[in-house]
Write a protein that holds these residues in place. Structure first.
Motif, PDB file in Angstrom:
ATOM      1  N   TRP A  13      13.209   2.314  50.623  1.00 34.31           N
ATOM      2  CA  TRP A  13      12.964   1.438  51.749  1.00 34.31           C
ATOM      3  C   TRP A  13      14.255   1.170  52.524  1.00 34.31           C
ATOM      4  CZ3 TRP A  13      14.609  -2.848  53.978  1.00 34.31           C
ATOM      5  CH2 TRP A  13      13.783  -3.380  54.984  1.00 34.31           C
ATOM      6  N   LEU A  14      15.326   0.952  51.760  1.00 35.71           N
ATOM      7  CA  LEU A  14      16.612   0.668  52.385  1.00 35.71           C
ATOM      8  C   LEU A  14      17.082   1.860  53.208  1.00 35.71           C
ATOM      9  CD1 LEU A  14      18.901  -1.357  52.647  1.00 35.71           C
ATOM     10  CD2 LEU A  14      19.873  -0.466  50.531  1.00 35.71           C
ATOM     11  N   VAL A  15      16.850   3.060  52.675  1.00 31.25           N
ATOM     12  CA  VAL A  15      17.232   4.273  53.404  1.00 31.25           C
ATOM     13  C   VAL A  15      16.466   4.345  54.709  1.00 31.25           C
ATOM     14  CG1 VAL A  15      17.163   6.793  53.373  1.00 31.25           C
ATOM     15  CG2 VAL A  15      17.833   5.549  51.312  1.00 31.25           C
ATOM     16  N   ILE A  16      15.157   4.091  54.606  1.00 37.83           N
ATOM     17  CA  ILE A  16      14.330   4.160  55.814  1.00 37.83           C
ATOM     18  C   ILE A  16      14.787   3.112  56.819  1.00 37.83           C
ATOM     19  CG2 ILE A  16      11.993   3.814  56.707  1.00 37.83           C
ATOM     20  CD1 ILE A  16      11.021   4.906  53.920  1.00 37.83           C
ATOM     21  N   ALA A  17      15.041   1.898  56.309  1.00 36.43           N
ATOM     22  CA  ALA A  17      15.485   0.823  57.196  1.00 36.43           C
ATOM     23  C   ALA A  17      16.794   1.183  57.870  1.00 36.43           C
ATOM     24  CB  ALA A  17      15.635  -0.469  56.392  1.00 36.43           C
ATOM     25  N   SER A  18      17.709   1.795  57.101  1.00 34.71           N
ATOM     26  CA  SER A  18      19.007   2.166  57.658  1.00 34.71           C
ATOM     27  C   SER A  18      18.842   3.215  58.750  1.00 34.71           C
ATOM     28  CB  SER A  18      19.922   2.734  56.568  1.00 34.71           C
ATOM     29  OG  SER A  18      20.048   1.823  55.520  1.00 34.71           O
ATOM     30  N   LEU A  19      17.982   4.198  58.498  1.00 33.35           N
ATOM     31  CA  LEU A  19      17.780   5.259  59.478  1.00 33.35           C
ATOM     32  C   LEU A  19      17.177   4.683  60.754  1.00 33.35           C
ATOM     33  CD1 LEU A  19      16.442   8.110  57.173  1.00 33.35           C
ATOM     34  CD2 LEU A  19      18.676   7.991  58.304  1.00 33.35           C
ATOM     35  N   LEU A  20      16.163   3.838  60.559  1.00 39.50           N
ATOM     36  CA  LEU A  20      15.535   3.183  61.696  1.00 39.50           C
ATOM     37  C   LEU A  20      16.581   2.436  62.496  1.00 39.50           C
ATOM     38  CD1 LEU A  20      12.223   1.444  60.627  1.00 39.50           C
ATOM     39  CD2 LEU A  20      12.626   2.831  62.664  1.00 39.50           C
ATOM     40  N   PHE A  21      17.399   1.695  61.731  1.00 40.52           N
ATOM     41  CA  PHE A  21      18.393   0.858  62.366  1.00 40.52           C
ATOM     42  C   PHE A  21      19.391   1.699  63.161  1.00 40.52           C
ATOM     43  CE2 PHE A  21      22.683  -0.822  62.106  1.00 40.52           C
ATOM     44  CZ  PHE A  21      22.521  -1.857  63.004  1.00 40.52           C
ATOM     45  N   LEU A  22      19.849   2.799  62.537  1.00 34.79           N
ATOM     46  CA  LEU A  22      20.847   3.634  63.194  1.00 34.79           C
ATOM     47  C   LEU A  22      20.318   4.176  64.517  1.00 34.79           C
ATOM     48  CD1 LEU A  22      22.271   5.552  60.108  1.00 34.79           C
ATOM     49  CD2 LEU A  22      23.455   3.847  61.509  1.00 34.79           C
ATOM     50  N   SER A  23      19.001   4.449  64.534  1.00 37.59           N
ATOM     51  CA  SER A  23      18.471   5.067  65.740  1.00 37.59           C
ATOM     52  C   SER A  23      18.150   4.046  66.830  1.00 37.59           C
ATOM     53  CB  SER A  23      17.224   5.881  65.394  1.00 37.59           C
ATOM     54  OG  SER A  23      16.259   5.027  64.834  1.00 37.59           O
ATOM     55  N   VAL A  24      18.000   2.786  66.456  1.00 37.52           N
ATOM     56  CA  VAL A  24      17.565   1.833  67.478  1.00 37.52           C
ATOM     57  C   VAL A  24      18.576   0.730  67.749  1.00 37.52           C
ATOM     58  CG1 VAL A  24      15.119   2.190  66.977  1.00 37.52           C
ATOM     59  CG2 VAL A  24      16.358   0.355  65.804  1.00 37.52           C
ATOM     60  N   SER A 119      29.543  13.316  44.115  1.00 37.90           N
ATOM     61  CA  SER A 119      28.626  13.005  43.005  1.00 37.90           C
ATOM     62  C   SER A 119      29.124  11.790  42.223  1.00 37.90           C
ATOM     63  CB  SER A 119      28.495  14.210  42.078  1.00 37.90           C
ATOM     64  OG  SER A 119      29.771  14.570  41.574  1.00 37.90           O
ATOM     65  N   ALA A 120      30.429  11.676  42.053  1.00 37.41           N
ATOM     66  CA  ALA A 120      30.980  10.524  41.337  1.00 37.41           C
ATOM     67  C   ALA A 120      30.873   9.261  42.190  1.00 37.41           C
ATOM     68  CB  ALA A 120      32.431  10.793  40.947  1.00 37.41           C
ATOM     69  N   GLN A 121      31.069   9.402  43.493  1.00 31.88           N
ATOM     70  CA  GLN A 121      30.881   8.252  44.394  1.00 31.88           C
ATOM     71  C   GLN A 121      29.448   7.729  44.286  1.00 31.88           C
ATOM     72  OE1 GLN A 121      32.119   8.532  48.511  1.00 31.88           O
ATOM     73  NE2 GLN A 121      33.887   9.808  47.999  1.00 31.88           N
ATOM     74  N   LYS A 122      28.509   8.690  44.265  1.00 35.64           N
ATOM     75  CA  LYS A 122      27.091   8.316  44.205  1.00 35.64           C
ATOM     76  C   LYS A 122      26.824   7.471  42.965  1.00 35.64           C
ATOM     77  CE  LYS A 122      22.515  10.511  44.570  1.00 35.64           C
ATOM     78  NZ  LYS A 122      21.846  10.206  43.295  1.00 35.64           N
ATOM     79  N   THR A 123      27.387   7.892  41.830  1.00 35.23           N
ATOM     80  CA  THR A 123      27.193   7.133  40.590  1.00 35.23           C
ATOM     81  C   THR A 123      27.771   5.724  40.724  1.00 35.23           C
ATOM     82  OG1 THR A 123      27.353   9.187  39.353  1.00 35.23           O
ATOM     83  CG2 THR A 123      27.638   7.153  38.105  1.00 35.23           C
ATOM     84  N   SER A 154      30.613   7.904  54.178  1.00 38.11           N
ATOM     85  CA  SER A 154      29.858   6.864  54.893  1.00 38.11           C
ATOM     86  C   SER A 154      28.355   7.067  54.826  1.00 38.11           C
ATOM     87  CB  SER A 154      30.272   6.824  56.360  1.00 38.11           C
ATOM     88  OG  SER A 154      31.550   6.319  56.466  1.00 38.11           O
ATOM     89  N   ALA A 155      27.927   8.304  55.027  1.00 41.58           N
ATOM     90  CA  ALA A 155      26.485   8.564  55.051  1.00 41.58           C
ATOM     91  C   ALA A 155      25.872   8.229  53.698  1.00 41.58           C
ATOM     92  CB  ALA A 155      26.228  10.021  55.407  1.00 41.58           C
ATOM     93  N   MET A 156      26.619   8.539  52.622  1.00 38.98           N
ATOM     94  CA  MET A 156      26.089   8.249  51.293  1.00 38.98           C
ATOM     95  C   MET A 156      26.102   6.755  51.012  1.00 38.98           C
ATOM     96  SD  MET A 156      27.299   9.622  47.619  1.00 38.98           S
ATOM     97  CE  MET A 156      27.433  11.300  48.131  1.00 38.98           C
ATOM     98  N   VAL A 157      27.171   6.088  51.402  1.00 39.37           N
ATOM     99  CA  VAL A 157      27.247   4.633  51.198  1.00 39.37           C
ATOM    100  C   VAL A 157      26.077   3.950  51.904  1.00 39.37           C
ATOM    101  CG1 VAL A 157      28.664   2.562  51.495  1.00 39.37           C
ATOM    102  CG2 VAL A 157      29.771   4.742  50.971  1.00 39.37           C
ATOM    103  N   LYS A 174      31.692  -8.162  67.736  1.00 40.05           N
ATOM    104  CA  LYS A 174      30.374  -8.804  67.609  1.00 40.05           C
ATOM    105  C   LYS A 174      29.352  -7.836  67.015  1.00 40.05           C
ATOM    106  CE  LYS A 174      27.162 -10.208  70.919  1.00 40.05           C
ATOM    107  NZ  LYS A 174      26.856 -10.537  72.321  1.00 40.05           N
ATOM    108  N   THR A 175      29.413  -6.588  67.436  1.00 36.36           N
ATOM    109  CA  THR A 175      28.652  -5.518  66.783  1.00 36.36           C
ATOM    110  C   THR A 175      29.656  -4.489  66.282  1.00 36.36           C
ATOM    111  OG1 THR A 175      26.675  -5.838  68.132  1.00 36.36           O
ATOM    112  CG2 THR A 175      26.960  -3.682  67.099  1.00 36.36           C
ATOM    113  N   PRO A 176      29.817  -4.373  64.959  1.00 35.34           N
ATOM    114  CA  PRO A 176      30.855  -3.490  64.424  1.00 35.34           C
ATOM    115  C   PRO A 176      30.634  -2.039  64.833  1.00 35.34           C
ATOM    116  CG  PRO A 176      29.902  -4.885  62.705  1.00 35.34           C
ATOM    117  CD  PRO A 176      29.046  -5.055  63.920  1.00 35.34           C
ATOM    118  N   ALA A 177      31.740  -1.333  65.061  1.00 34.81           N
ATOM    119  CA  ALA A 177      31.645   0.083  65.412  1.00 34.81           C
ATOM    120  C   ALA A 177      31.097   0.878  64.231  1.00 34.81           C
ATOM    121  CB  ALA A 177      33.014   0.608  65.825  1.00 34.81           C
ATOM    122  N   ASP A 178      31.444   0.450  63.009  1.00 35.90           N
ATOM    123  CA  ASP A 178      31.035   1.194  61.821  1.00 35.90           C
ATOM    124  C   ASP A 178      30.723   0.212  60.687  1.00 35.90           C
ATOM    125  OD1 ASP A 178      30.672   2.844  59.672  1.00 35.90           O
ATOM    126  OD2 ASP A 178      32.657   3.783  59.754  1.00 35.90           O
TER     127      ASP A 178
END
Ligand SMILES: [Zn+2]
Length: 448
Positions: A13-24, A119-123, A154-157, A174-178
């Motif tokens: 759900w968080l992934v979907i929310a993030s993707l939605l957010f990034l696009s809008v 892979s280690a970051q992911k863990t 960044s994309a994985m985080v 006010k709206t962070p660049a990243d």
């Protein structure tokens, strides 16, 4: 019991929310012309987040109680490995979380992402979040701080977290660049080491409607090995500074500010009906309900004949107050996006005596607080006719003074002040104003 299936759903759900957010993110806000969403909660000038890393023991023993005294919430970026030198005190962290402080991730092993394979970051990202979510009830781990300020993939985080904190020593816009590299200021003997230095960064944030994030480790230098220790007196002085400027600084956890920004940028505000004594408003966003739950502050011009307001959302009373001057007054209210219809109920001004000249208040008044009953914050409005010294204090039923809300010279006109009763127990309280010979009190009820 750990439910991995449920956890995966949430993550998806968080992934979907993030993707939605990034696009809008930048294009989705549609706000009726009459309405305005505050850059920060309460129309304050800046957001301020105090963040603490590494599980240094004085954070729970000293910092949390100090913040509790002020009614402010902090963020504890926690290293989750049991072999870490300052092993996480889960019961202490749970207690802090129950009081509204944010428990977030500082990875499993205090890992340096600049030297770690994906892979280690992911863990590190996944396991620390899971461990915190297993141990801490009542909130979800949604933010992370990079150890050594070493940013990751960044994309994985972003698959796991709504925001990640770095430390490049800048005020955040006010709206962070990243969102995956939010800047912070290192405090203590390796960075900002006086209250004045810290406060100047908060002021800088206020001047650009930005966000100031402080990064702290050990407190008082009593934890050997803690990076860049800072004295509790320095932190305390900055908290007092925030408290002395309540209209300027919104002090809130890192994750709360993150959610507010995303909600604010994605929100739509529309008005579906209005009558002489009420207005119905829809506040929605595209971020999904139940997760983005931070109330947005919104205002609209106060209808001419209204003298006070009550705001309801989904059957509950929301914070609301009247701001501005006699010529430009606003109905200000808080509403949770996707939290149901918002109804603003207006009370009509009662005309007494002769009509006064515009913008010259001829009477003194102390208005009923809103909301009432309240928990733990409420707003009190008052009007004074002449410039002069005003005192507004809160008393318990035994007549003991429990808070001073105003104690200064004020100009004629309408004023409001907020009262935070986080440190008080449930019950009846009285607030009393003294301005020249005008002296009146009213009753309010705190229900926790
Ligand atoms: Zn660290």
């Amino acid at each position: 019991m750990y439910d991995s299936h449920n956890c995966n759903c949430r993550r998806l759900w968080l992934v979907i929310a993030s993707l939605l957010f990034l696009s809008v993110e930048c294009i989705s806000q549609t706000v009726n012309d009459t309405y305005e969403i505050a850059p920060w909660q309460g129309f304050r000038s800046a957001a301020i987040s105090y963040t603490f890393d590494d599980n240094c023991p004085n954070q729970l023993g000293i910092a949390v109680p100090m913040f509790d005294q002020f009614g402010y919430k902090l963020t504890l970026f926690t290293v989750t490995s049991p072999t870490w030198g300052w092993k996480a005190d889960w019961s202490g962290l749970q207690k802090a979380a129950s009081e509204g402080h944010e428990i977030a991730s500082h990875t499993v092993t205090h890992a340096n992402f600049s030297t770690l394979a994906d892979s280690a970051q992911k863990t590190e990202l996944e396991s620390s979040q899971d461990t915190i979510n297993v141990h801490i009830a009542g909130q979800r781990c949604i933010t992370i701080a990079y150890p050594y300020c070493a940013t990751g993939n960044s994309a994985m985080v972003a698959n796991y977290y709504l925001a990640a904190r770095g430390c490049s020593g800048q005020v955040v816009s006010k709206t962070p660049a990243d969102f995956m590299n939010i800047s912070s200021f290192v405090c203590g003997n390796q960075g900002l080491n006086t209250s004045t230095a810290m406060e100047s960064k908060a002021d800088e944030a206020a001047s650009v409607n930005g966000w100031c994030v402080y990064l702290m480790h050990g407190i008082n230098g009593t934890e050997p090995g803690a990076y860049s220790p800072i004295s509790q007196d320095t932190i305390l002085a900055t908290l007092q500074y925030m408290k002395n400027n309540p209209q300027k600084f919104w002090v809130a956890p890192f994750g709360t500010v993150t959610k507010y920004i995303r909600e604010r940028n994605s929100a739509s505000v529309s008005e579906s009906s209005s009558s002489a004594d009420s207005v119905v408003v829809q506040v929605t966003d595209k971020l999904g309900s139940g997760y983005f739950d931070v109330p947005l502050t919104i205002r609209r011009p106060l209808p001419e004949k209204w003298d006070s307001i009550l705001v309801l959302q989904n059957g509950g009373t929301m914070s609301s107050w009247i701001s501005g001057t006699d010529t430009a007054r606003y109905a200000v209210f808080e509403a949770v996006p996707n939290g149901g219809n918002v109804t603003i109920v207006g009370k009509t001004r009662v005309q007494v005596g002769v009509r006064s000249l515009p913008n010259v208040p001829s009477t003194f008044a102390l208005y009923q607080n809103y909301p009432n009953p309240f928990n733990p914050t409420t707003r009190i409005g008052f009007r004074i006719a002449d410039v002069g010294f005003v005192s507004l204090k809160v008393y318990d039923t035994l007549g003991r003074e429990v808070a001073t809300l105003v104690n200064r010279r004020e100009n004629p006109g309408y004023h409001t002040v907020s009262f935070n009763a986080a440190g008080l127990s449930s019950g009846v309280y009285f607030y009393a104003i003294q301005a020249g010979s005008f002296n009146i009190s009213r009753r309010m009820v705190l229900i926790k």
